[in-house]
Design a protein around this motif. Structure first.
Motif, PDB file in Angstrom:
ATOM      1  N   ALA B  37       0.839  -1.207   0.000  1.00 14.28           N
ATOM      2  CA  ALA B  37       0.000   0.000   0.000  1.00 14.28           C
ATOM      3  C   ALA B  37       0.876   1.262   0.000  1.00 14.28           C
ATOM      4  O   ALA B  37       0.544   2.264  -0.640  1.00 14.28           O
ATOM      5  CB  ALA B  37      -0.932   0.003   1.211  1.00 14.28           C
ATOM      6  N   HIS B  38       2.005   1.200   0.705  1.00 13.05           N
ATOM      7  CA  HIS B  38       2.907   2.357   0.712  1.00 13.05           C
ATOM      8  C   HIS B  38       3.491   2.613  -0.670  1.00 13.05           C
ATOM      9  O   HIS B  38       3.599   3.745  -1.116  1.00 13.05           O
ATOM     10  CB  HIS B  38       4.028   2.168   1.742  1.00 13.05           C
ATOM     11  N   LYS B  39       3.862   1.519  -1.317  1.00 13.37           N
ATOM     12  CA  LYS B  39       4.422   1.644  -2.660  1.00 13.37           C
ATOM     13  C   LYS B  39       3.407   2.340  -3.579  1.00 13.37           C
ATOM     14  O   LYS B  39       3.750   3.253  -4.324  1.00 13.37           O
ATOM     15  CB  LYS B  39       4.764   0.243  -3.185  1.00 13.37           C
ATOM     16  N   ARG B  40       2.149   1.916  -3.454  1.00 10.26           N
ATOM     17  CA  ARG B  40       1.110   2.509  -4.317  1.00 10.26           C
ATOM     18  C   ARG B  40       0.817   3.955  -3.949  1.00 10.26           C
ATOM     19  O   ARG B  40       0.592   4.799  -4.822  1.00 10.26           O
ATOM     20  CB  ARG B  40      -0.182   1.690  -4.210  1.00 10.26           C
ATOM     21  N   MET B  41       0.783   4.254  -2.642  1.00 16.40           N
ATOM     22  CA  MET B  41       0.469   5.634  -2.235  1.00 16.40           C
ATOM     23  C   MET B  41       1.537   6.607  -2.732  1.00 16.40           C
ATOM     24  O   MET B  41       1.218   7.691  -3.226  1.00 16.40           O
ATOM     25  CB  MET B  41       0.333   5.715  -0.709  1.00 16.40           C
ATOM     26  N   VAL B  42       2.789   6.203  -2.594  1.00 12.30           N
ATOM     27  CA  VAL B  42       3.864   7.102  -3.027  1.00 12.30           C
ATOM     28  C   VAL B  42       3.889   7.216  -4.558  1.00 12.30           C
ATOM     29  O   VAL B  42       4.124   8.302  -5.107  1.00 12.30           O
ATOM     30  CB  VAL B  42       5.224   6.671  -2.424  1.00 12.30           C
ATOM     31  N   ALA B  43       3.549   6.113  -5.239  1.00 16.94           N
ATOM     32  CA  ALA B  43       3.445   6.186  -6.705  1.00 16.94           C
ATOM     33  C   ALA B  43       2.345   7.161  -7.097  1.00 16.94           C
ATOM     34  O   ALA B  43       2.485   7.937  -8.052  1.00 16.94           O
ATOM     35  CB  ALA B  43       3.174   4.797  -7.281  1.00 16.94           C
ATOM     36  N   ALA B  44       1.231   7.151  -6.347  1.00 17.61           N
ATOM     37  CA  ALA B  44       0.120   8.073  -6.624  1.00 17.61           C
ATOM     38  C   ALA B  44       0.575   9.521  -6.431  1.00 17.61           C
ATOM     39  O   ALA B  44       0.319  10.384  -7.289  1.00 17.61           O
ATOM     40  CB  ALA B  44      -1.069   7.761  -5.716  1.00 17.61           C
ATOM     41  N   LEU B  45       1.280   9.777  -5.332  1.00 18.73           N
ATOM     42  CA  LEU B  45       1.769  11.144  -5.080  1.00 18.73           C
ATOM     43  C   LEU B  45       2.729  11.588  -6.190  1.00 18.73           C
ATOM     44  O   LEU B  45       2.657  12.721  -6.671  1.00 18.73           O
ATOM     45  CB  LEU B  45       2.472  11.218  -3.723  1.00 18.73           C
ATOM     46  N   ASP B  46       3.611  10.662  -6.590  1.00 20.69           N
ATOM     47  CA  ASP B  46       4.583  10.991  -7.639  1.00 20.69           C
ATOM     48  C   ASP B  46       3.899  11.285  -8.967  1.00 20.69           C
ATOM     49  O   ASP B  46       4.409  12.051  -9.780  1.00 20.69           O
ATOM     50  CB  ASP B  46       5.596   9.841  -7.815  1.00 20.69           C
ATOM     51  N   ALA B  47       2.725  10.671  -9.175  1.00 21.74           N
ATOM     52  CA  ALA B  47       1.984  10.892 -10.418  1.00 21.74           C
ATOM     53  C   ALA B  47       1.053  12.101 -10.304  1.00 21.74           C
ATOM     54  O   ALA B  47       0.253  12.367 -11.208  1.00 21.74           O
ATOM     55  CB  ALA B  47       1.187   9.637 -10.770  1.00 21.74           C
ATOM     56  N   GLY B  48       1.136  12.808  -9.169  1.00 26.56           N
ATOM     57  CA  GLY B  48       0.313  13.991  -8.975  1.00 26.56           C
ATOM     58  C   GLY B  48      -1.141  13.682  -8.633  1.00 26.56           C
ATOM     59  O   GLY B  48      -2.018  14.535  -8.734  1.00 26.56           O
ATOM     60  N   GLN B  49      -1.393  12.429  -8.187  1.00 25.41           N
ATOM     61  CA  GLN B  49      -2.769  12.043  -7.831  1.00 25.41           C
ATOM     62  C   GLN B  49      -3.015  12.201  -6.333  1.00 25.41           C
ATOM     63  O   GLN B  49      -2.087  12.314  -5.547  1.00 25.41           O
ATOM     64  CB  GLN B  49      -3.013  10.576  -8.228  1.00 25.41           C
ATOM     65  N   GLU B  50      -4.311  12.182  -5.986  1.00 21.01           N
ATOM     66  CA  GLU B  50      -4.700  12.270  -4.578  1.00 21.01           C
ATOM     67  C   GLU B  50      -4.506  10.913  -3.903  1.00 21.01           C
ATOM     68  O   GLU B  50      -4.624   9.867  -4.547  1.00 21.01           O
ATOM     69  CB  GLU B  50      -6.191  12.619  -4.475  1.00 21.01           C
ATOM     70  N   LEU B  51      -4.275  10.925  -2.582  1.00 20.11           N
ATOM     71  CA  LEU B  51      -4.232   9.670  -1.838  1.00 20.11           C
ATOM     72  C   LEU B  51      -5.668   9.204  -1.578  1.00 20.11           C
ATOM     73  O   LEU B  51      -6.596  10.016  -1.613  1.00 20.11           O
ATOM     74  CB  LEU B  51      -3.512   9.882  -0.503  1.00 20.11           C
ATOM     75  N   PRO B  52      -5.846   7.915  -1.288  1.00 18.97           N
ATOM     76  CA  PRO B  52      -7.208   7.427  -0.996  1.00 18.97           C
ATOM     77  C   PRO B  52      -7.823   8.044   0.270  1.00 18.97           C
ATOM     78  O   PRO B  52      -9.010   7.900   0.510  1.00 18.97           O
ATOM     79  CB  PRO B  52      -7.012   5.920  -0.824  1.00 18.97           C
ATOM     80  N   PHE B  53      -7.009   8.685   1.110  1.00 19.29           N
ATOM     81  CA  PHE B  53      -7.543   9.405   2.272  1.00 19.29           C
ATOM     82  C   PHE B  53      -6.730  10.677   2.459  1.00 19.29           C
ATOM     83  O   PHE B  53      -5.595  10.778   1.972  1.00 19.29           O
ATOM     84  CB  PHE B  53      -7.506   8.532   3.538  1.00 19.29           C
TER      85      PHE B  53
END
Lengths: 281, 185
Positions: B37-53
């Motif tokens: 989940a951490h890997k995905r959250m940081v990938a989301a941030l790096d892609a300029g996306q919002e976190l799930p919370f």
């Protein structure tokens, strides 16, 4: 030849998976209680109390001792006069793991494609199976679920024989010191000395199956265990690494003859949730 | 040794009063995520996306529960070892995460980020997973359900027991405890 049905193997493995994850062994409980009585650190005492309370709650059969119900390691001692019938023995063991982890509400903690996609196999298989062919007409199965946190704190060193006894002691103490709070102390330290790279790691793991604190039958090895334990418990790491004298409940050493040029050694650390159950069929 | 009751979300005022070695009981909402989940959250941030919370003021608990039995919100639920989340933690602290719960030492970059962004690291007792489960009243998967035990979850906890390991003043309860009981030789 005595026949054993694969169905029996499956059912027994499933039962052992569940029992190992819910019921802490009497030897472990006794060692924890003894540690609680001698631990001077108030934080350490509180941690040991909670670990003992946790074991009580788990023994009611609703919640496993630890959410990490491990990668299942199975030690099989197969009597050479046993004939396994009705299917493939290893398949039967894997089916037992599948069944036990499902019926026991145990966590599925195994991923395939380890360096890439890391896809959960969803049934905790494959178990790692170590087989030994022994005399007799019995099958002994030991199921030892191994948590990732403590397994990650494993070490191997190919010593030069000149390092000797002292070299081993200093290195094992250093391994425990740098592991700190990570492997969930109080720990049991499994040490393998001798053999080859594969054999030394296997005997280090097997050392963890011995009843906690039971000294090695060879007095020379038992003395080494006692000396390492004393050194380890002076590190100050304590229960959960928050400071104290109970860093390890025991040090178990196993040895194997080795090449004249070598002295391999391995450390495999077991957390306080030292889970293993066995059956003889 | 006293016990401090704290509630989430964490305010700077709460964080300032916490010191390494303090026992705390946490009540409120906490989030759960571990390696995948951490890997995905940081990938989301790096892609300029919002976190799930919304991470601001929140606590994340490094944990992957065992399956819940019928009638229970969750299975056994103890902490996993924290260092594996070290490569990702500073990035989450940067976007407002205020607390982490796990077990074991953190890296220097994480400790420095905690001081910089005013966040704390708590330890829960590893292997006390059945005991800890009793302080969890509700649990739901909020993202990455395909990760199974590693999915991102939201929990409601009452008096969740933990110890402050790293405070915002640079202290470390593991170092302090070890120094107190270490004997040379």
């Amino acid at each position: 030849m005595r026949e054993v049905q694969v169905e029996t193997i499956t059912n027994e493995v499933a039962r052992l998976c569940i029992e190992a994850c819910y019921y802490l062994g009497d030897d472990v409980l006794a060692a924890l209680k003894k540690a609680r009585a001698s631990e001077p650190s108030p934080v350490g005492q509180a941690v040991l109390d909670q670990i003992l309370r946790n074991a009580e709650i788990a023994s009611q059969g609703e919640l496993p001792l630890c959410q990490d119900t491990g990668l299942t390691v199975v030690f099989l001692e197969l009597g050479q006069e046993v004939h396994i019938v009705g299917g493939n023995l290893y398949d039967a063991i894997q089916e037992g793991v599948r069944k036990g982890y499902k019926e026991g509400y145990l966590r599925k903690s195994v991923v395939d494609k380890p360096f890439s996609a890391r896809i959960n196999t969803k049934d905790n298989t494959p178990a790692v199976i170590h087989t030994e062919i022994v005399p007799g007409d019995r099958v002994k199965i030991t199921v030892a679920p191994k948590g990732g946190g403590s397994e990650n704190m494993s070490y191997l060193k190919m010593f030069s024989p000149a390092a000797g006894r002292q070299g081993i002691i200093d290195w094992v103490v250093e391994c425990v010191d740098k592991s700190g709070a990570n492997p969930c102390p109080p720990i049991i330290v499994g040490v393998g000395i001798g053999g080859t790279i594969d054999q030394t790691t296997l005997i280090a793991k097997k050392a963890l199956l011995r009843p906690v604190g039971q000294p090695h039958p060879d007095p020379e090895v038992a003395e080494l265990e006692a000396e390492i334990l004393e050194r380890v418990n002076k590190l100050g790491i304590g229960p959960q690494g928050l400071g104290g004298r109970t860093t390890a409940l025991a040090v178990h050493v196993e040895t194997f003859p080795c090449h004249i040029a070598s002295m391999p050694a391995a450390v495999n650390i077991q957390c306080h949730s030292a889970r293993h159950k066995e059956v003889v069929i | 040794m006293g016990t401090i009751k704290i509630t989430t979300p964490l305010t700077d005022e709460t964080i300032e009063q916490l010191h390494a070695g303090d026992n705390v009981l946490i009540t409120g909402t906490i989030y759960v995520g571990r390696d995948a989940a951490h890997k995905r959250m940081v990938a989301a941030l790096d892609a300029g996306q919002e976190l799930p919370f919304d991470p601001r003021g929140q606590i994340i608990y490094y944990m992957g529960p065992s399956p819940a039995r019928p009638g229970r919100p969750i299975g056994a639920a103890g902490p996993t070892t924290s260092y594996r989340m070290d490569p990702y933690a500073p990035r989450l602290l940067e976007v407002g995460l205020k607390g982490m719960i796990g077990k074991g030492n953190r890296s220097m970059p994480v400790r420095e980020a905690m001081q910089k962004y005013k966040a704390v690291y708590f330890a829960a007792i590893g292997g006390a997973a059945a005991l800890i489960a009793n302080s969890i009243k509700e649990a739901e998967v909020i993202a990455y359900p395909e990760l199974g035990a590693e999915a991102l979850r939201r929990l409601r906890v009452e008096d969740f027991p933990a110890v402050v390991v790293n405070d915002i003043y640079g202290n470390d309860a593991y170092e302090m405890g070890k120094a107190q009981y270490r004997e040379e030789g």
